[in-house]
Design an enzyme around this catalytic site. Sequence first.
Site, PDB file in Angstrom:
ATOM      1  N   GLY A 119       0.951  -0.835   0.100  1.00 30.79           N
ATOM      2  CA  GLY A 119       0.283   0.141  -0.263  1.00 30.79           C
ATOM      3  C   GLY A 119       0.768   1.342   0.029  1.00 30.79           C
ATOM      4  N   SER A 120       2.491   1.336  -0.883  1.00 32.03           N
ATOM      5  CA  SER A 120       2.740   1.973  -0.270  1.00 32.03           C
ATOM      6  C   SER A 120       2.277   3.306  -1.773  1.00 32.03           C
ATOM      7  CB  SER A 120       4.485   2.324  -0.919  1.00 32.03           C
ATOM      8  OG  SER A 120       4.260   1.932  -2.267  1.00 32.03           O
ATOM      9  N   ASN A 121       2.251   3.066  -2.465  1.00 34.26           N
ATOM     10  CA  ASN A 121       1.040   3.893  -3.419  1.00 34.26           C
ATOM     11  C   ASN A 121      -0.149   5.085  -3.046  1.00 34.26           C
ATOM     12  OD1 ASN A 121       2.519   3.981  -6.292  1.00 34.26           O
ATOM     13  ND2 ASN A 121       2.559   1.795  -5.502  1.00 34.26           N
TER      14      ASN A 121
ATOM     15  N   GLU B 278       7.106   6.119  -8.594  1.00 36.29           N
ATOM     16  CA  GLU B 278       5.560   5.535  -8.496  1.00 36.29           C
ATOM     17  C   GLU B 278       4.964   6.576  -7.957  1.00 36.29           C
ATOM     18  OE1 GLU B 278       5.033   0.370  -9.537  1.00 36.29           O
ATOM     19  OE2 GLU B 278       5.079   1.238  -7.526  1.00 36.29           O
TER      20      GLU B 278
ATOM     21  N   HIS C  59       1.872   0.553 -13.001  1.00 35.36           N
ATOM     22  CA  HIS C  59       2.389  -0.446 -13.487  1.00 35.36           C
ATOM     23  C   HIS C  59       3.781  -0.090 -13.610  1.00 35.36           C
ATOM     24  CE1 HIS C  59       2.960  -4.866 -15.190  1.00 35.36           C
ATOM     25  NE2 HIS C  59       3.686  -4.168 -15.425  1.00 35.36           N
TER      26      HIS C  59
ATOM     27  N   ASN D  54      -4.274   2.586 -13.859  1.00 34.57           N
ATOM     28  CA  ASN D  54      -3.641   1.182 -12.443  1.00 34.57           C
ATOM     29  C   ASN D  54      -1.854   1.791 -12.979  1.00 34.57           C
ATOM     30  OD1 ASN D  54      -2.763  -0.947 -11.719  1.00 34.57           O
ATOM     31  ND2 ASN D  54      -1.877  -1.287 -13.688  1.00 34.57           N
TER      32      ASN D  54
ATOM     33  N   ASP E 280      -3.057  -4.561 -18.423  1.00 34.28           N
ATOM     34  CA  ASP E 280      -1.829  -3.843 -18.699  1.00 34.28           C
ATOM     35  C   ASP E 280      -1.561  -3.085 -20.588  1.00 34.28           C
ATOM     36  OD1 ASP E 280      -0.941  -4.332 -16.002  1.00 34.28           O
ATOM     37  OD2 ASP E 280       0.103  -5.724 -16.361  1.00 34.28           O
TER      38      ASP E 280
HETATM   39  C1  GRF Z   1       4.025  -1.448  -7.416  1.00 37.17           C
HETATM   40  O1  GRF Z   1       4.648  -1.636  -7.653  1.00 37.17           O
HETATM   41  C2  GRF Z   1       2.538  -1.065  -8.378  1.00 37.17           C
HETATM   42  O2  GRF Z   1       3.489  -0.235  -9.955  1.00 37.17           O
HETATM   43  C3  GRF Z   1       2.473  -2.861  -8.627  1.00 37.17           C
HETATM   44  O3  GRF Z   1       1.690  -2.990  -7.726  1.00 37.17           O
HETATM   45  C4  GRF Z   1       2.861  -2.368  -7.175  1.00 37.17           C
HETATM   46  C5  GRF Z   1       2.154  -1.709  -5.212  1.00 37.17           C
HETATM   47  O4  GRF Z   1       2.922  -1.609  -4.626  1.00 37.17           O
HETATM   48  N1  GRF Z   1       0.854  -2.312  -9.339  1.00 37.17           N
HETATM   49  P1  GRF Z   1       2.253  -1.243  -3.166  1.00 37.17           P
HETATM   50  O5  GRF Z   1       1.855  -1.810  -2.385  1.00 37.17           O
HETATM   51  O6  GRF Z   1       1.719   0.020  -3.624  1.00 37.17           O
HETATM   52  O7  GRF Z   1       3.487  -0.758  -2.308  1.00 37.17           O
END
Ligand code: GRF
Length: 198
Positions: free
Chosen positions: A13-15, A175, A105, A103, A146
């Site tokens: 869940g870092s994003n 990201e 990726h 999304n 994708d």
């Molecule tokens: C990221 O690398 C994103 O590109 C991919 O899944 C990963 C999720 O990472 N779709 P996080 O859970 O947000 O750390």
Amino acid sequence: MSKKIVILASGTGSNFRAIAEAVKSGSIDASIRCLVTDRLCPAVDYAAKQGIDFYVVPRKNSAMLNIRVLSEILHGADLVVCAGYLSILPASLVAQLRGKIINIHPSLLPEFGGRGMYGLNVHKAVIAAGKRESGCTVHYVDAGIDTGQIIEQRYVNVDEWDTPEDLQQKVNEQELQLLPAIVQQLVKQEEAVKNKLN
Ligand code: GRF
């Protein structure tokens, strides 16, 4: 009225956190309606700590049930962000959300995308192919895996000594900058289109 974002995630869940922090600091001009996950994962722990509503919609539920539950949850969202969501969304739902679902990726699509290309698999494949450049892509979600229209990419160098984990970290740093920036861009864009129509 504030735009409503729904985030779908299955992992660390870092994003998701990067978006939540950007919303909190005001650099994304919208609110998070909820997090949707297909399993219990650190993203859920973060949502719970932050008081963000979340729904766990297990992937082993029947497809019919998940279509109904997910359409209910996603109905009315201005933007749906897949941020490491590991289930494939039902095609009917993707069609309903066309143009409103994106999304992220961890490769320079169209290379290293598609079935099985997630997590470290992507970075292992990039290194095995001897690539000197990798990165991440934010794209619209379409019926394929994708394959949707690319919105923006960020690049990183692949050094010869990089392990898949090193590369994953380098790409993740990009990201965390790219995704919140695109979310803000799309939220603003939608507002501008609406204002023009009014
Ligand atoms: C990221 O690398 C994103 O590109 C991919 O899944 C990963 C999720 O990472 N779709 P996080 O859970 O947000 O750390």
